[in-house]
Design a protein around this motif. Structure first.
Motif, PDB file in Angstrom:
ATOM      1  N   ALA A  97       3.454  10.410   3.019  1.00  0.00           N
ATOM      2  CA  ALA A  97       2.263  11.118   3.480  1.00  0.00           C
ATOM      3  C   ALA A  97       1.980  12.339   2.621  1.00  0.00           C
ATOM      4  O   ALA A  97       0.828  12.654   2.310  1.00  0.00           O
ATOM      5  CB  ALA A  97       2.450  11.516   4.941  1.00  0.00           C
ATOM      6  N   LYS A  99       2.755  12.743  -0.556  1.00  0.00           N
ATOM      7  CA  LYS A  99       2.251  12.317  -1.855  1.00  0.00           C
ATOM      8  C   LYS A  99       0.815  11.819  -1.768  1.00  0.00           C
ATOM      9  O   LYS A  99       0.032  11.970  -2.718  1.00  0.00           O
ATOM     10  CB  LYS A  99       3.140  11.211  -2.426  1.00  0.00           C
ATOM     11  N   ALA A 100       0.452  11.217  -0.604  1.00  0.00           N
ATOM     12  CA  ALA A 100      -0.894  10.663  -0.450  1.00  0.00           C
ATOM     13  C   ALA A 100      -1.891  11.675   0.090  1.00  0.00           C
ATOM     14  O   ALA A 100      -3.068  11.360   0.229  1.00  0.00           O
ATOM     15  CB  ALA A 100      -0.849   9.451   0.482  1.00  0.00           C
ATOM     16  N   ILE A 102      -1.877  13.001   3.127  1.00  0.00           N
ATOM     17  CA  ILE A 102      -2.135  12.748   4.550  1.00  0.00           C
ATOM     18  C   ILE A 102      -1.392  13.787   5.371  1.00  0.00           C
ATOM     19  O   ILE A 102      -0.211  14.068   5.133  1.00  0.00           O
ATOM     20  CB  ILE A 102      -1.679  11.328   4.945  1.00  0.00           C
ATOM     21  N   VAL A 123       1.861   4.854   7.529  1.00  0.00           N
ATOM     22  CA  VAL A 123       1.404   5.695   6.414  1.00  0.00           C
ATOM     23  C   VAL A 123       0.928   4.816   5.262  1.00  0.00           C
ATOM     24  O   VAL A 123      -0.106   5.085   4.634  1.00  0.00           O
ATOM     25  CB  VAL A 123       2.534   6.640   5.967  1.00  0.00           C
ATOM     26  N   GLN A 124       1.655   3.758   4.972  1.00  0.00           N
ATOM     27  CA  GLN A 124       1.246   2.858   3.903  1.00  0.00           C
ATOM     28  C   GLN A 124      -0.079   2.182   4.220  1.00  0.00           C
ATOM     29  O   GLN A 124      -0.916   1.984   3.328  1.00  0.00           O
ATOM     30  CB  GLN A 124       2.336   1.819   3.662  1.00  0.00           C
ATOM     31  N   SER A 126      -2.403   3.503   6.046  1.00  0.00           N
ATOM     32  CA  SER A 126      -3.439   4.522   5.897  1.00  0.00           C
ATOM     33  C   SER A 126      -3.861   4.668   4.441  1.00  0.00           C
ATOM     34  O   SER A 126      -5.034   4.918   4.142  1.00  0.00           O
ATOM     35  CB  SER A 126      -2.922   5.864   6.435  1.00  0.00           C
ATOM     36  N   VAL A 127      -2.910   4.514   3.537  1.00  0.00           N
ATOM     37  CA  VAL A 127      -3.230   4.634   2.116  1.00  0.00           C
ATOM     38  C   VAL A 127      -3.843   3.338   1.592  1.00  0.00           C
ATOM     39  O   VAL A 127      -4.858   3.344   0.884  1.00  0.00           O
ATOM     40  CB  VAL A 127      -1.957   4.989   1.321  1.00  0.00           C
ATOM     41  N   ASN A 128      -3.225   2.215   1.962  1.00  0.00           N
ATOM     42  CA  ASN A 128      -3.679   0.911   1.492  1.00  0.00           C
ATOM     43  C   ASN A 128      -4.031   0.056   2.704  1.00  0.00           C
ATOM     44  O   ASN A 128      -3.151  -0.551   3.320  1.00  0.00           O
ATOM     45  CB  ASN A 128      -2.582   0.238   0.662  1.00  0.00           C
ATOM     46  N   ARG A 156      -7.439   0.249   8.848  1.00  0.00           N
ATOM     47  CA  ARG A 156      -6.638   1.353   8.317  1.00  0.00           C
ATOM     48  C   ARG A 156      -6.009   2.076   9.493  1.00  0.00           C
ATOM     49  O   ARG A 156      -6.665   2.325  10.504  1.00  0.00           O
ATOM     50  CB  ARG A 156      -7.518   2.298   7.501  1.00  0.00           C
TER      51      ARG A 156
END
Length: 332
Positions: A97, A99-100, A102, A123-124, A126-128, A156
């Protein structure tokens, strides 16, 4: 005691002490924590052993968090471990989170983890965003033609609604319900086949992700197949049912007619029986009249002549047949 034996005994005791020390004090983890810049005292490691906490499950995630500049401490990780959480997954989710970009703090991550959800996967997602496919959804248009659709939903994860939010099953159920409603309101199945994107637009506008742990990004109709002519089948079934009802009613009327005919026959037989009974009373009445003198011989003769005349008239009025022809030839 021999000095050599004493030395060997002391060496043996020292060895036993070292083994016991290493059994309760993970010296390797302590060295690893010190060399990584995260100091965890030997006393703290020994206390973890007493509390049935695996020190490696705490020290390794702590070192990872320290390297990622996450402000975590041993107390927080140990408390989450004792609560039944997955410390490694929580730390990995916090790093992902961060790094992204979030917003996710330690309290949220541990709450999501203890709620039974995979916080790292959330979290993944949410990013992808990921794509989930609905099962084959069958619906019938107003013209009676069945359509079978398959939709792919791009979702998402919503971090703030992971705790207490509905899962993927709810999303799929709501999308399936929306597809059935949209196809059912179409005037013809041809209109649906010409513009299948109208289904996704209509379903997407209903806000199906409310109260769920996901945010629906798009709904795409992957395939639409034409199924059975449900309207024709329903009409055929209705006609068959009407025919059976008509047959049952006709059978009922026939049974009533048969019963009425049998009843009439029974009445006729009863009347015949009464006539026969009445005819049987005539000779008795005539005999009684003779005894009392109310009927004479001449009266009886006239009655016999009248009966003979009646029988002759009936024979003459009867249609001619083989029997009558034979009788005529015999008389001549």
């Amino acid at each position: 005691m021999d000095p050599l034996a004493s030395t060997l005994f002391l060496i043996f005791l020292a060895f036993i002490g070292i083994v016991i020390f290493l059994q309760f004090i993970p010296l390797g983890l302590w060295i690893q924590s010190v060399s990584s810049g995260v100091y965890v005292g030997l006393t703290r490691l020994f206390a973890m052993k007493l509390r049935r906490v695996n020190p490696a499950r705490i020290v390794h995630p702590l070192i990872t968090a320290h390297k990622a500049d996450l402000p975590l401490n041993v107390t927080q990780l140990e408390a989450h471990y004792l609560a039944g959480g997955n410390v490694e997954r929580v730390v990995q989710a916090l790093i992902a989170a961060q790094k992204a970009g979030i917003t996710l703090n330690f309290q949220q991550a541990t709450a999501i983890d203890l709620a039974g959800r995979n916080v790292l996967e959330a979290v993944q997602t949410s990013v992808n965003p990921k794509v989930i496919s609905t099962p084959r959804v069958a619906a019938m248009a107003k013209d009676g033609i069945q359509l079978i659709a398959i939709a792919r939903v791009t979702v998402r994860a919503n971090i703030n609604r992971l705790v207490g939010g509905a899962g993927e099953e709810t999303i799929l159920a709501r999308v399936g319900e929306g597809i059935v409603s949209t196809i059912g309101s179409a005037s013809s199945h041809k209109a649906v086949l010409e513009n299948p994107d109208n289904i996704s637009k209509t379903v997407l506008s209903k806000g199906l992700d409310a109260g769920t742990a996901f945010e629906i990004l798009s709904i795409d109709i992957a395939d639409v197949d034409v199924g059975k002519n449900i309207g024709a089948e329903l009409q055929t079934d209705q006609a068959e049912a009407d025919k059976r009802i008509a047959q049952a009613r006709a059978e009922e009327r026939r049974a009533m007619a048969v019963a009425l005919e049998q009843e009439n026959r029974a009445r006729v037989e009863e009347m015949r029986a009464r006539v026969v009974e009445a005819e049987a009373q005539v000779p008795l009445a005539m005999a009684e009249a003779f005894r009392k003198g109310n009927l004479g011989v001449m009266d009886y003769t006239r009655i016999q002549n009248m009966q003979s005349d009646t029988s002759m008239r009936r024979a003459l009025a009867a249609p001619a047949g083989p029997a009558s022809g034979n009788a005529g030839s015999g008389g001549s």
